[in-house]
Design a protein around this motif. Structure first.
Motif, PDB file in Angstrom:
ATOM      1  N   LYS A 143       0.825  -1.206   0.000  1.00  0.00           N
ATOM      2  CA  LYS A 143       0.000   0.000   0.000  1.00  0.00           C
ATOM      3  C   LYS A 143       0.864   1.262   0.000  1.00  0.00           C
ATOM      4  CE  LYS A 143      -3.843  -2.204   2.472  1.00  0.00           C
ATOM      5  NZ  LYS A 143      -4.693  -2.181   3.696  1.00  0.00           N
ATOM      6  N   THR A 144       2.142   1.114   0.352  1.00  0.00           N
ATOM      7  CA  THR A 144       3.062   2.266   0.381  1.00  0.00           C
ATOM      8  C   THR A 144       4.322   1.917  -0.404  1.00  0.00           C
ATOM      9  OG1 THR A 144       3.971   1.472   2.487  1.00  0.00           O
ATOM     10  CG2 THR A 144       2.184   3.107   2.598  1.00  0.00           C
ATOM     11  N   GLU A 147       7.407   4.567  -0.419  1.00  0.00           N
ATOM     12  CA  GLU A 147       8.106   4.616   0.874  1.00  0.00           C
ATOM     13  C   GLU A 147       8.931   3.357   1.085  1.00  0.00           C
ATOM     14  OE1 GLU A 147       7.026   4.728   5.653  1.00  0.00           O
ATOM     15  OE2 GLU A 147       5.489   5.222   4.171  1.00  0.00           O
ATOM     16  N   ASP A 148       8.360   2.188   0.759  1.00  0.00           N
ATOM     17  CA  ASP A 148       9.088   0.926   0.922  1.00  0.00           C
ATOM     18  C   ASP A 148      10.371   0.930   0.089  1.00  0.00           C
ATOM     19  OD1 ASP A 148       6.987   0.127   2.504  1.00  0.00           O
ATOM     20  OD2 ASP A 148       5.981  -0.969   0.885  1.00  0.00           O
TER      21      ASP A 148
END
Length: 224
Positions: A143-144, A147-148
């Motif tokens: 979902k991110t 960022e990951d």
């Protein structure tokens, strides 16, 4: 001649009292001499008799007390094989079940999103992000994803500089980081899953990621 004269002529004394005393002394001397002779004979007989040999005492059985044991060990039986104790019931064998292998799922699908979903399902991941070496998202089921890719690709290289390995389990975040190399290019798998991954799973995920990347990324660049 009177009695006194007669006694004097025979015993040399004229008084009856003196005669009695001399007779008593003579008797005592005779008794003492007889006792001395008898004692001498007894001693002679006692020491002239041969001493009979004493019977040899039977030698006791040789035993030895062992420290810490109440019983005894017969020394005459040392060197003999000890009696075997009956074997107890056989212990049940423990069968170690190996961890289940990843299911045989074909991960190279028609599209890149379908392929990364197949990777996520095959290895029981919560999500998976494939990142370039500089922190850009290639594909993801997270979902991110941005960022990951940015945070964990940077973390991988920090860990890699401290310890030259290509797989790290960030257990406090339930994150697995592994480097995949193909055709001179390197990408980072950021996989979310609690617990450990076996060596077989790490190797399988690396190989499957390599096939997906070669199919959809490097092949597409080569066609341009």
């Amino acid at each position: 001649m009177d009695i006194s004269g007669t006694l004097y002529s025979v015993f040399g004394v004229s008084e009856p009292l003196f005669l009695a005393l001399e007779a008593l002394v003579a008797l005592l001397l005779a008794v003492s001499l007889s006792a001395t002779v008898l004692e001498t004979v007894r001693i002679y007989r006692e020491y002239s008799v041969k001493e009979e040999p004493e019977e040899a005492e039977e030698e006791p059985e040789k035993t030895m007390l062992m420290p810490g044991e109440a019983g005894k060990i017969d020394l005459t039986k040392l060197g003999q094989a000890a009696p075997q104790k009956p074997a107890g019931p056989a212990k049940p064998s423990v069968i170690v079940t190996p961890p289940p292998a990843a299911p045989a799922i074909e991960v190279v699908k028609g599209t890149l999103p379908e392929s990364i979903k197949a990777l996520t399902a095959k290895y029981g991941l919560d999500w998976l992000t494939i990142s370039s070496g500089d922190g850009l998202v290639i594909a993801s089921t997270s979902k991110t994803p941005d960022e990951d890719a940015a945070v964990y690709s940077n973390l991988f290289y920090e860990l890699h500089r401290a310890r030259a390995e290509t797989y790290f389990n960030v257990s406090n975040k339930n994150i697995h980081l592994l480097q995949v190399e193909s055709g001179g290019h390197k990408v980072i798998d950021v996989a979310g899953r609690a617990g450990q991954m076996t060596q077989a799973e790490v190797s399988g995920l690396r190989e499957d990621t390599r096939m997906v990347v070669e199919r959809f990324l490097w092949a597409a660049k080569a066609q341009r």
